[in-house]
Enzyme design. Structure first.
Site, PDB file in Angstrom:
ATOM      1  N   ASP A   1       0.842  -1.199   0.000  1.00  0.00           N
ATOM      2  CA  ASP A   1       0.000   0.000   0.000  1.00  0.00           C
ATOM      3  C   ASP A   1       0.879   1.252   0.000  1.00  0.00           C
ATOM      4  OD1 ASP A   1      -2.094   1.727   0.244  1.00  0.00           O
ATOM      5  OD2 ASP A   1      -2.840   0.936   2.150  1.00  0.00           O
ATOM      6  N   ASP A   2       0.801   2.027  -1.083  1.00  0.00           N
ATOM      7  CA  ASP A   2       1.562   3.282  -1.167  1.00  0.00           C
ATOM      8  C   ASP A   2       3.079   3.065  -1.168  1.00  0.00           C
ATOM      9  OD1 ASP A   2      -0.965   4.365  -0.995  1.00  0.00           O
ATOM     10  OD2 ASP A   2      -0.491   5.828   0.562  1.00  0.00           O
TER      11      ASP A   2
ATOM     12  N   CYS B   1      -5.931   4.384  -3.462  1.00  0.00           N
ATOM     13  CA  CYS B   1      -6.168   3.033  -2.934  1.00  0.00           C
ATOM     14  C   CYS B   1      -7.438   2.342  -3.435  1.00  0.00           C
ATOM     15  CB  CYS B   1      -6.231   3.071  -1.413  1.00  0.00           C
ATOM     16  SG  CYS B   1      -4.860   3.927  -0.613  1.00  0.00           S
TER      17      CYS B   1
ATOM     18  N   LYS C   1      -6.077  -5.003   4.470  1.00  0.00           N
ATOM     19  CA  LYS C   1      -6.941  -3.833   4.225  1.00  0.00           C
ATOM     20  C   LYS C   1      -7.950  -4.131   3.124  1.00  0.00           C
ATOM     21  CE  LYS C   1      -6.110   0.640   1.931  1.00  0.00           C
ATOM     22  NZ  LYS C   1      -5.232   1.829   1.894  1.00  0.00           N
TER      23      LYS C   1
ATOM     24  N   HIS D   1     -11.100  -1.710   2.132  1.00  0.00           N
ATOM     25  CA  HIS D   1     -11.271  -0.401   1.501  1.00  0.00           C
ATOM     26  C   HIS D   1     -12.143  -0.435   0.241  1.00  0.00           C
ATOM     27  CE1 HIS D   1      -9.282   3.790   0.814  1.00  0.00           C
ATOM     28  NE2 HIS D   1     -10.425   3.853   1.459  1.00  0.00           N
TER      29      HIS D   1
ATOM     30  N   HIS E   1       1.615   2.278   3.960  1.00  0.00           N
ATOM     31  CA  HIS E   1       0.716   3.448   4.037  1.00  0.00           C
ATOM     32  C   HIS E   1       0.886   4.081   5.422  1.00  0.00           C
ATOM     33  CE1 HIS E   1      -3.050   5.722   4.142  1.00  0.00           C
ATOM     34  NE2 HIS E   1      -3.323   5.388   2.892  1.00  0.00           N
TER      35      HIS E   1
ATOM     36  N   ASP F   1      -0.524  -0.827  -4.713  1.00  0.00           N
ATOM     37  CA  ASP F   1      -1.840  -0.376  -5.217  1.00  0.00           C
ATOM     38  C   ASP F   1      -1.774   0.975  -5.925  1.00  0.00           C
ATOM     39  OD1 ASP F   1      -1.432   1.179  -2.922  1.00  0.00           O
ATOM     40  OD2 ASP F   1      -3.556   1.185  -2.385  1.00  0.00           O
ATOM     41  N   ASN F   2      -0.717   1.737  -5.645  1.00  0.00           N
ATOM     42  CA  ASN F   2      -0.497   3.022  -6.335  1.00  0.00           C
ATOM     43  C   ASN F   2       0.911   3.462  -6.013  1.00  0.00           C
ATOM     44  OD1 ASN F   2      -2.715   3.793  -3.846  1.00  0.00           O
ATOM     45  ND2 ASN F   2      -0.704   4.765  -3.733  1.00  0.00           N
TER      46      ASN F   2
ATOM     47  N   LYS G   1       1.384   9.521  -5.743  1.00  0.00           N
ATOM     48  CA  LYS G   1       0.033   8.992  -5.542  1.00  0.00           C
ATOM     49  C   LYS G   1      -0.995  10.073  -5.832  1.00  0.00           C
ATOM     50  CE  LYS G   1      -2.942   7.347  -1.761  1.00  0.00           C
ATOM     51  NZ  LYS G   1      -3.023   6.907  -0.358  1.00  0.00           N
TER      52      LYS G   1
HETATM   53 CA    CA Z   1      -2.640   3.026  -1.511  1.00  0.00          CA
END
Ligand code: CA
Length: 434
Positions: A9-10, A49, A102, A104, A200, A261-262, A280
């Site tokens: 994540d991130d 995300c 996660k 989301h 993240h 994810d990004n 992001k």
């Molecule tokens: Ca993310």
């Protein structure tokens, strides 16, 4: 095969040692790249995300069903229940499916992972949370949002252990799930969607991981230092799973994917996107191009580097083909099955990729080496889409990875052809639903 889909994540593009990172050492994650296929131009379908995850799990651009932005506080927003997910399909081929980490993709019952194809869910429903035990760290504000931040197992909150660190716990639960599935039904293949919330924000690391970080970095930029520790912890945990799979002789029968994810949000969590511009949320390469690799020992070449663009939406058709899922109708997807190209080391077909986000204010198209971006003014857009255009930019990504040289002024006529393709695509998309 079993399928293990690991989502960071991130995570910044430049934050793996295989992508050149010096302060962060990631030998375990790197091994997925080294012993599998490394995509140097691997994209996600959105640069934040939730919509990126919506694309990943459905094989469709979120724009097709109005999912272009992160979730709002409205509980009625989430992953469109009419759209099928990867585990929905895998279950038809007798897979045991599990989501960990996660989610989301919606907070209410109908969006719950257990109702979206996952036999089991261990994790939290929201977009971020503390890495440590919730009960001892929650502020009053946070307690109000505890419903989506507390860790649950199939809808029931667990008592979070005092020594919790989420990246460790999600790894424990992944290994536990695989072990249990093997014990209960040894012939049944499993699918694990392991969506770590690391790295993240909030930036929180364990002392033992902080000790691995160069003190000079900690002194210069504490946030970056903590981030480095979080990513090295993530790597350690990926290593635990790989070791377990090797020891139980499951590696040749497990297709493993790693991606983020990004792109990294830079200052926000101290990430670094290497040579890529932007972060992001943007449609620069730093927003949508991510670390991306697929490994399946003995089935796809080890050490192959693919420089042509692919994206996360290719994973659904790839997984379904690997799993031998029998489809009643042709699969609706914006991706392709990558396996034949990888197995035969063939060039991928040239494709056109589209992105839209930010309430129609940011658009991008990628075709061949070319990427065109359009910035629009949101207010003016309602009256006159053409007059709302603030900026058009054209870059040759193969030659100009850092998107430094805007070729729009020099190649305006060609750029307008891409713009036309982008606008034609947009006409087919519904409006964002929120
Ligand atoms: Ca993310």
């Amino acid at each position: 095969p079993n399928i293990l889909l690991i989502l960071a994540d991130d995570l910044g593009y430049g934050d793996l040692s295989i992508h050149g990172s010096k302060p962060i050492r990631t030998p375990n994650i790197d091994s997925i790249f080294r012993k599998g296929v490394q995509f140097t131009q691997g994209y996600v379908s959105n640069s934040v995300c939730a919509p990126s995850r919506a694309g990943l799990l459905t094989g469709l651009m979120g724009s097709r069903f109005g999912f272009e932005r992160n979730l709002t506080d409205d509980p009625n927003v989430g992953l469109d229940t009419h759209v099928k997910t990867i585990p929905d399909y895998l279950k038809t081929a007798n897979y045991r499916t599990c989501a960990i980490g996660k989610w989301h993709l919606g907070k209410i019952e109908k969006f719950h992972p257990n109702n979206r194809g996952f036999d089991e869910f261990f994790g939290f429903l929201g977009g971020s949370r503390t890495y440590f035990c919730w009960d001892s760290h929650a502020t009053r504000y946070a307690r109000k949002h505890a419903g989506e931040k507390k860790i649950q197992y199939n809808g029931k909150y667990i008592k979070e252990p005092e020594d919790l660190y989420t990246t460790d716990l999600f790894t424990d639960k992944t290994i536990e799930f695989i072990k249990r599935t093997r014990n209960q039904s040894p012939q049944q293949p499993w699918f694990v969607y392991l969506a770590y919330n690391a790295p993240h924000g909030p930036n929180e690391a364990k002392p033992e991981d902080l000790a691995k970080v160069d003190p000079a970095i900690m002194k210069k930029n504490r946030k970056r230092g903590i981030y480095c520790a979080m990513v090295m912890n993530l790597d350690h945990n990926v290593g635990r799973i790989l070791t377990y799979l090797r020891e139980t002789k499951q590696l040749s029968n497990t297709l493993i994917v790693f991606l983020s994810d990004n792109g990294g949000p830079l200052e926000k969590n101290g990430s670094y996107n290497g040579p890529l511009r932007g972060n992001k949320g943007s449609l620069w390469e730093g927003g949508v191009r991510v670390p991306f690799a697929i490994r399946w020992d003995g089935h796809i070449p080890a050490g192959l580097k693919v420089h042509q663009p692919v994206w996360s939406l290719d994973l659904m058709p790839t997984f379904l083909a690997a799993a031998g899922v029998k489809l009643e109708q042709p699969l609706k997807t914006d991706g392709i099955d990558l396996l034949p190209y990888l197995q035969q080391r063939r060039q991928l077909p040239e494709r056109t990729f589209f992105w839209r986000r930010g309430g129609k204010t940011r658009l991008a198209i990628r075709k061949g080496p070319w990427k065109l971006q359009i910035y629009r003014n949101r207010e003016k857009f309602k009256e006159d889409p053409q007059a709302a255009i603030q900026k058009i930019m054209l870059h040759n990504i193969d030659r100009d990875t850092g998107e430094k040289n805007d070729l729009y002024p020099a190649r305006t006529e060609f750029a307008h052809k891409l713009k036309e393709l982008l606008e034609q695509w947009e006409k087919q998309m519904p409006d964002p639903r929120w």
